[in-house]
Design an enzyme around this catalytic site. Structure first.
Site: not given
Ligand SMILES: *[C@@H]1O[C@H](CO)[C@@H](O)[C@H](O)[C@H]1NC(C)=O
Ligand SMILES: *[C@@H]1O[C@H](CO)[C@@H](O)[C@H](O)[C@H]1NC(C)=O
Ligand SMILES: *[C@@H]1O[C@H](CO)[C@@H](O)[C@H](O)[C@H]1NC(C)=O
Ligand SMILES: *[C@@H]1O[C@H](CO)[C@@H](O)[C@H](O)[C@H]1NC(C)=O
Ligand SMILES: *[C@@H]1O[C@H](CO)[C@@H](O)[C@H](O)[C@H]1NC(C)=O
Ligand SMILES: *[C@@H]1O[C@H](CO)[C@@H](O)[C@H](O)[C@H]1NC(C)=O
Ligand SMILES: *[C@@H]1O[C@H](CO)[C@@H](O)[C@H](O)[C@H]1NC(C)=O
Length: 502
Positions: A183, A445, A470
């Site tokens: 991320s 995601d 994710h």
């Protein structure tokens, strides 16, 4: 930990407030997701008991400069890090896991796919918490003046200095250092290699949103597609429910019903558009949150709510015994509240403003909400607005999101737009030019829209994982993992093995 945050759902945010209020022995860890998510609130939290000796991993501290870009400013502070030396073999590589927009969770020092790689490659494992998150406090508070020292550029320089000094102190200067993150920290992992190639040999940049953008309506488009992949009717029902609610919000005589239907903490009051936007965003957040983390394996971090999946939410939306789509939408909210042990839902924008404006390290948004929102205002944007027609929700447009920059930090819309353009100018956005960076991405995601989706060169490969959310490849392997997820982990390992020979 560090990895994948980026969403900061408001339901979990409320839970944070609740638990902190109780002053128990729980330590709250946000999970790491990287993403960017909605900007406020916390995503899911984990609760690890602190004093049980369950995490063997000791907290360590490293001295950093407050401002790396001002030689005349010699103020310093202590940054937290963790180390696991169990797998290290002399001559082996050093893995540096990058912390993100929440506390670094020591659970990652014992598991996750990087630990498996470390065992096989004889690596030393380090994890550095990001400045301004967790226990890494560079300043006395979170005032706007203090937050000037919060930026990805300062964070990268923290990493560079940490790598240099640790290298000197432990005889690891000439070792091959590998940066990892998921991320926002995934972007940092890529940028660390990009900007400091003499310090970083290779990077694994999972679910990394490398392109900064003010408006990010594509996020909710992926939410639509992810729900539709479960059941084509599902997003249609969500849209129906959301539209019904938006209609009710125009008619104050329905407010008592809405208050009851969604178990609001006090009677619904809509004074401004911000109030309705906040309510609608909070409820949409239930779906955003679940899609972003669908069926990942974060339980090891102590994350609550891992069994609430897209399948579960779409199951509720399809359950005609619960009433019309609006009633089922309310049932989803109840399910989430039960999961997070929330007695009632606070959808008051003024309470939210009060919490986000609190500049104390003990404040209700100090777990990361205030800091991350500041980073979106000064670097990334990433506002998950309802500005696209191809998504299920309505009522929280870009203007609502950007207005918060002015409300909480006195940063104007023009300043936000300019800062984002500068971020892309500085890092290159999608046009990253480097080598030995792998970009794993998951098809469901919502953040993948801002990631690297195709190999840029043989040296900058993408690893596509169909059907995962994710940062899925970072979590510990499980028997029920999709075969393509296991293959992706193996693929990343082979790339690392190959790059470490170069
Ligand atoms: C290092 O990882 C191993 C394997 O998961 C674990 O048993 C050990 O407790 C870890 N050490 C630290 C200091 O976290
Ligand atoms: C409130 O809900 C009740 C029961 O569902 C319904 O009969 C009533 O018409 C609703 N009131 C308004 C103003 O919509
Ligand atoms: C999720 O797990 C919790 C705790 O194990 C359980 O109480 C709850 O019923 C589960 N929810 C669903 C939808 O499976
Ligand atoms: C705002 O927060 C207070 C407690 O901090 C709470 O009593 C009140 O119900 C909240 N307001 C709304 C509208 O939920
Ligand atoms: C900020 O939050 C702390 C902890 O909840 C509280 O004690 C303090 O009064 C708050 N400050 C303001 C200005 O509301
Ligand atoms: C907000 O920013 C403007 C210009 O950037 C400045 O003139 C003004 O004094 C600031 N307001 C506050 C309350 O800090
Ligand atoms: C991820 O990367 C692969 C391989 O380059 C690409 O084909 C795919 O479209 C990407 N997936 C997503 C969801 O962006």
């Amino acid at each position: 930990m560090p990895f994948c945050f980026l969403v900061w759902p408001s339901m979990a945010f409320q839970m944070n407030v609740l638990l902190l209020g109780k002053g128990t022995l729980f330590v709250l860890f946000c999970v790491l997701v990287a993403g960017e998510g909605r900007h406020h609130g916390f995503r899911r939290f984990s609760q690890l008991q602190e004093s049980k000796g369950s995490h063997v991993c000791e907290e360590l501290w490293f001295t950093q400069k407050l401002d790396h870009f001002n030689g005349a400013d010699s103020r310093v502070w202590k940054q937290r890090y963790f180390m696991n030396e169990s797998f290290y073999k002399p001559g082996g590589p050093v893995f540096l896991m990058i912390g993100g927009e929440g506390p670094a969770n020591p659970a990652w020092m014992q598991s996750g796919s990087w630990i498996t790689y470390a065992e096989k490659l004889g690596a030393l494992c380090l994890m550095l918490e990001h400045r301004f998150y967790g226990k890494s406090h560079p300043t006395v508070d979170l005032s706007t003046d203090s937050l000037r020292f919060l930026s990805s550029r300062q964070a990268l320089m923290d990493l560079a200095h940490f790598r240099t000094r640790m290298g000197e102190a432990r005889g690891l200067t000439n070792s091959q250092w590998v940066a990892l993150g998921g991320s926002y920290p995934g972007s940092l992992a890529a940028w660390f290699r990009l900007k400091y190639p003499h310090l970083v040999h290779a990077s694994v940049a999972t679910s990394a949103p490398v392109y900064a953008t003010l408006n990010f309506p594509e996020y909710l488009e992926v939410v639509w597609r992810s729900l539709a992949a479960e059941n084509a009717e599902c997003p249609v029902l969500v849209k129906k429910a959301s539209d019904t609610l938006v209609g009710f919000l125009k008619d104050p005589t329905t407010f008592d019903n809405i208050t009851k239907d969604f178990k609001l903490c006090s009677k619904l009051q809509i004074g401004t558009e911000m109030d309705s936007a906040y309510l609608l965003e909070t409820l949409a957040g239930n779906f955003m949150d679940v899609v972003q983390y669908n069926e990942d394996n974060r339980e090891f971090e102590g994350v609550v709510g891992g069994n609430i999946t897209i399948k579960v939410l779409c199951g509720v939306m399809a359950d005609t015994s619960l009433g019309d789509p609006y009633a089922r939408y309310a049932a989803v909210a109840h399910l989430m509240m039960d999961t997070f042990s929330l007695k009632c839902l606070d959808v008051s924008f003024s309470n939210y403003t009060r919490d986000l404006s609190n500049t104390s390290w003990h404040g209700p948004a100090a777990g990361g909400g205030r800091q991350w929102l500041y980073q979106t205002c000064t670097e990334f944007g990433f506002y998950q607005s309802t500005d696209s027609p191809n998504q299920p929700f309505s009522g929280f447009p870009l203007g609502y999101q950007v207005m918060q920059c002015a409300a909480f930090y006195n940063i104007s819309a023009e300043q936000v737009a300019e800062a984002i353009a500068q971020t892309n100018e500085y890092y290159g956005g999608y046009n990253i030019r480097s080598s030995r960076i792998v970009f794993p991405n998951g098809s469901i995601d919502p953040w993948h829209a801002l990631g690297i989706t195709q190999d840029i060169t043989a040296e900058l490969p993408a690893v596509f994982i169909k059907g995962t959310a994710h940062c899925a490849n970072m979590y510990p392997a499980r028997s029920q993992d999709l075969p393509q997820l296991s293959l992706a982990r193996e693929h990343i390992f082979l790339l690392l093995q190959q790059w470490l020979k170069q």
